[in-house]
Design an enzyme around this catalytic site. Structure first.
Site, PDB file in Angstrom:
ATOM      1  N   ARG A  21      -8.031  -4.815  -4.297  1.00 52.92           N
ATOM      2  CA  ARG A  21      -8.408  -6.143  -4.790  1.00 52.92           C
ATOM      3  C   ARG A  21      -9.421  -6.822  -3.871  1.00 52.92           C
ATOM      4  NH1 ARG A  21      -2.440  -8.318  -6.595  1.00 52.92           N
ATOM      5  NH2 ARG A  21      -2.390  -7.274  -8.638  1.00 52.92           N
ATOM      6  N   GLU A  33      -6.958   2.992  -9.642  1.00 50.45           N
ATOM      7  CA  GLU A  33      -6.474   2.952 -11.019  1.00 50.45           C
ATOM      8  C   GLU A  33      -5.937   4.314 -11.476  1.00 50.45           C
ATOM      9  OE1 GLU A  33      -5.889   0.360 -12.656  1.00 50.45           O
ATOM     10  OE2 GLU A  33      -6.927  -1.068 -11.380  1.00 50.45           O
ATOM     11  N   GLY A  77       2.718  13.363  -8.429  1.00 47.78           N
ATOM     12  CA  GLY A  77       3.021  13.845  -9.782  1.00 47.78           C
ATOM     13  C   GLY A  77       1.837  13.741 -10.724  1.00 47.78           C
ATOM     14  N   TYR A 116      -7.963   1.923 -20.539  1.00 45.46           N
ATOM     15  CA  TYR A 116      -7.454   1.044 -19.490  1.00 45.46           C
ATOM     16  C   TYR A 116      -8.275   1.144 -18.208  1.00 45.46           C
ATOM     17  CZ  TYR A 116      -4.594  -0.428 -15.581  1.00 45.46           C
ATOM     18  OH  TYR A 116      -4.180  -1.017 -14.416  1.00 45.46           O
ATOM     19  N   ASP A 134      -2.276  -2.574 -20.469  1.00 47.76           N
ATOM     20  CA  ASP A 134      -1.302  -1.608 -19.990  1.00 47.76           C
ATOM     21  C   ASP A 134       0.089  -2.101 -20.366  1.00 47.76           C
ATOM     22  OD1 ASP A 134      -0.837  -3.711 -18.256  1.00 47.76           O
ATOM     23  OD2 ASP A 134      -0.932  -2.495 -16.424  1.00 47.76           O
TER      24      ASP A 134
END
Length: 342
Positions: A21, A33, A77, A116, A134
């Site tokens: 940010r 992201e 993952g 997104y 989202d």
């Protein structure tokens, strides 16, 4: 005070200090992201720091060996994200001169970048007025405006994006998008939100109608497949073992694992013994008495590890110390640490 102003006011007072940010660098925003897809911020943060330190620029990531990228990703993952990340870095570095596309439409052309992620980069880096949608955004808008559209339906994203765009201050889309996601992550949480202390509670239709726990609506449930993995942990006369690379499509593509025997149900010693080569096998024994259950989004894996002692020296054998250097699924990484290095 309208919805956007109140939301942004709350955000400016309550937002978490997160490294992505504090920048408009599209490379850093893209990294964050991709990492945060289906991953909690607390889990993703160390990986963000590792990647930005190891690969400070998109060129560094593009020129890295895939196994190094997968090893660094180990534990997050959804490894297709890492492979797409690496492939996209190569395109940006070698075909686009190191510059990310500067608008939503062109960002969508990058592999692994969906609606997104493209919206996030476009709004955070380039101030383009495009809403992010989202799970947090679905939840906040469905509750506040009492929207009963099934968020798993094809029309949902378009409907919620149109509403978010209407609410968005077009001169500051980045702050609005951050505020929407943060509000859903911290205040309008999935279970037991603190509605009594919510600054938006006087206008929330779900709260007024007693429907907070019923929204958003999600009807479609993904079918879960059970799979039974039996890993052969070979050990030869000099203490070496074997690893193999998972090829083709499916889970854990291009990661390493012990030789695998997959069965239709939980296996016993007789089944496993019949499935492996007989030559020079001295003994086969189960390492743990209980199977490890490893849950993925669409599969439940029931994993057992079997010690297979062989005479002589294994062809392509790997020393136990070297095993740690290979990118492996997290469940195997945990086993390796526990069994070999505790």
């Amino acid at each position: 005070m309208d919805f956007a102003k109140r939301l942004i006011q709350w955000y400016l007072q309550n937002r978490r200090e997160l490294p992505w940010r504090e920048t408009t660098n599209p490379y850093h925003i893209w990294l964050s992201e991709i990492m945060l897809q289906q991953t909690r911020v607390a889990q993703g943060m160390p990986y963000y720091y590792k990647f930005t330190e190891t690969f400070p620029t998109v060129f560094d990531l593009a020129n890295a060996d895939e196994e190094k990228v997968l090893k660094l990703w180990q534990g997050l993952g959804y490894y297709s994200r890492a492979r797409n990340l690496h492939g996209t870095a190569k395109i940006v570095a070698h075909e686009l001169g190191g510059k990310f596309p500067s608008n939503y439409k062109d960002l969508l052309q990058l592999k692994g970048v969906g609606d997104y992620t493209a919206a996030a980069i476009a709004s955070f880096s380039y101030k383009e007025a495009v809403p992010v949608v989202d799970g947090n955004v679905f939840r906040v808008l469905s509750r506040y405006f009492d929207i009963e559209t099934d968020i798993a339906s094809p029309k949902a994203k378009k409907e919620f994006a149109a509403l978010a765009f209407e609410l968005m201050p077009k001169d500051d889309p980045a702050t609005f998008n951050q505020a929407m996601m943060e509000f859903g992550a911290l205040q309008c949480v999935p279970k037991n939100p603190a509605c009594m202390f919510c600054p938006m509670n006087d206008g929330c239709l779900a709260l007024a109608k007693g429907k907070v726990d019923k929204l958003p609506v999600k009807l479609k449930k993904q079918k879960i497949t059970n799979r039974y993995f039996n890993y052969m942990v070979y050990q030869d006369a000099v203490g070496n073992t074997l690893l193999q690379k998972r090829e083709g499509k499916g889970i854990w593509q291009n990661l390493y694992e012990f030789p695998l025997v997959e069965t239709q149900a939980a296996a016993n010693l007789a089944i496993v013994s019949d499935a492996i080569a007989k030559n020079e096998i001295l003994s086969v024994s189960e390492i743990d008495q209980t199977a490890i259950t490893h849950k993925l989004s669409h599969q439940h894996l029931f994993i057992r590890f079997w010690k297979v002692e062989v005479s002589g020296k294994l062809e392509n054998g790997i020393s136990i110390d070297d095993v740690r250097g290979f990118p492996v699924p997290v469940v195997l990484g945990n086993f390796i640490d526990r069994h070999f290095f505790r």
